[in-house]
Design a protein around this motif. Structure first.
Motif, mmCIF file in Angstrom:
data_model
loop_
_atom_site.group_PDB
_atom_site.id
_atom_site.type_symbol
_atom_site.label_atom_id
_atom_site.label_comp_id
_atom_site.label_asym_id
_atom_site.label_seq_id
_atom_site.Cartn_x
_atom_site.Cartn_y
_atom_site.Cartn_z
ATOM 1 N N ILE A 1 0.824 -1.213 0.000
ATOM 2 C CA ILE A 1 0.000 0.000 0.000
ATOM 3 C C ILE A 1 0.864 1.272 0.000
ATOM 4 N N PRO A 2 1.884 1.397 0.856
ATOM 5 C CA PRO A 2 2.700 2.626 0.822
ATOM 6 C C PRO A 2 3.378 2.858 -0.527
ATOM 7 N N ILE A 3 3.823 1.797 -1.174
ATOM 8 C CA ILE A 3 4.457 1.927 -2.486
ATOM 9 C C ILE A 3 3.449 2.421 -3.507
ATOM 10 N N LEU A 4 2.263 1.845 -3.458
ATOM 11 C CA LEU A 4 1.220 2.245 -4.403
ATOM 12 C C LEU A 4 0.775 3.677 -4.169
ATOM 13 N N ARG A 5 0.756 4.101 -2.920
ATOM 14 C CA ARG A 5 0.380 5.484 -2.619
ATOM 15 C C ARG A 5 1.365 6.454 -3.248
ATOM 16 N N THR A 6 2.640 6.125 -3.231
ATOM 17 C CA THR A 6 3.612 7.017 -3.866
ATOM 18 C C THR A 6 3.439 7.008 -5.389
ATOM 19 N N GLY A 7 3.011 5.884 -5.923
ATOM 20 C CA GLY A 7 2.777 5.797 -7.362
ATOM 21 C C GLY A 7 1.679 6.713 -7.853
ATOM 22 N N LEU A 8 0.772 7.073 -6.968
ATOM 23 C CA LEU A 8 -0.308 7.989 -7.337
ATOM 24 C C LEU A 8 0.210 9.387 -7.650
ATOM 25 N N ASN A 9 1.432 9.668 -7.239
ATOM 26 C CA ASN A 9 2.028 10.988 -7.477
ATOM 27 C C ASN A 9 3.161 10.936 -8.499
ATOM 28 N N ASP A 10 3.299 9.833 -9.200
ATOM 29 C CA ASP A 10 4.363 9.691 -10.189
ATOM 30 C C ASP A 10 4.171 10.688 -11.325
ATOM 31 N N HIS A 11 5.250 11.066 -11.994
ATOM 32 C CA HIS A 11 5.153 12.012 -13.111
ATOM 33 C C HIS A 11 4.515 11.380 -14.350
ATOM 34 N N ASP A 12 4.535 10.055 -14.433
ATOM 35 C CA ASP A 12 3.983 9.343 -15.595
ATOM 36 C C ASP A 12 2.500 9.021 -15.343
ATOM 37 N N ARG B 1 -2.162 5.774 -13.113
ATOM 38 C CA ARG B 1 -3.362 4.992 -13.423
ATOM 39 C C ARG B 1 -3.225 3.552 -12.914
ATOM 40 N N ASN B 2 -2.060 2.949 -13.152
ATOM 41 C CA ASN B 2 -1.844 1.580 -12.690
ATOM 42 C C ASN B 2 -1.813 1.490 -11.170
ATOM 43 N N ALA B 3 -1.260 2.498 -10.525
ATOM 44 C CA ALA B 3 -1.249 2.509 -9.069
ATOM 45 C C ALA B 3 -2.673 2.580 -8.524
ATOM 46 N N ALA B 4 -3.495 3.429 -9.120
ATOM 47 C CA ALA B 4 -4.894 3.534 -8.679
ATOM 48 C C ALA B 4 -5.633 2.227 -8.919
ATOM 49 N N SER C 1 -7.743 1.364 2.244
ATOM 50 C CA SER C 1 -8.449 2.565 2.716
ATOM 51 C C SER C 1 -7.517 3.700 3.145
ATOM 52 N N PRO C 2 -6.294 3.435 3.634
ATOM 53 C CA PRO C 2 -5.413 4.561 3.948
ATOM 54 C C PRO C 2 -5.085 5.432 2.725
ATOM 55 N N ALA C 3 -5.267 4.898 1.517
ATOM 56 C CA ALA C 3 -4.955 5.639 0.299
ATOM 57 C C ALA C 3 -6.129 6.464 -0.216
ATOM 58 N N VAL C 4 -7.237 6.462 0.492
ATOM 59 C CA VAL C 4 -8.421 7.191 0.022
ATOM 60 C C VAL C 4 -8.137 8.674 -0.229
ATOM 61 N N PRO C 5 -7.416 9.373 0.648
ATOM 62 C CA PRO C 5 -7.148 10.794 0.358
ATOM 63 C C PRO C 5 -6.400 11.003 -0.967
ATOM 64 N N GLU C 6 -5.390 10.163 -1.214
ATOM 65 C CA GLU C 6 -4.646 10.285 -2.467
ATOM 66 C C GLU C 6 -5.511 9.912 -3.666
#
Length: 69
Positions: free
Chosen positions: A25-36, A41-44, A55-60
């Motif tokens: 989950i923490p890795i995927l949360r950072t992926g939501l802010n990737d430049h690509d 999209r894949n992280a989401a 659920s911790p990723a809901v804000p992102e």
């Protein structure tokens, strides 16, 4: 391209091994802010596969709704 493939693989892990998901989950949360945008999209998508454990990723995820890419 490698990051895109990695985030896609994370969604496969979510489906096959839900216990591992908490660690990703923490890795995927950072992926939501990737430049690509494809990585974002894949992280989401991967987070969606994890279900309630993500659920911790809901804000992102909510902020990602405003992403124009």
């Amino acid at each position: 391209y490698e990051r895109i493939k990695a985030y896609h693989a994370f969604s496969e892990v979510a489906r096959s091994n839900p216990q591992t998901s908490k660690q990703l989950i923490p890795i995927l949360r950072t992926g939501l802010n990737d430049h690509d945008p494809t990585v974002r999209r894949n992280a989401a998508y991967a987070l969606a596969q994890f279900g309630p454990v993500a659920s911790p990723a809901v804000p992102e995820l909510a902020a990602a709704l405003a992403d124009v890419d």
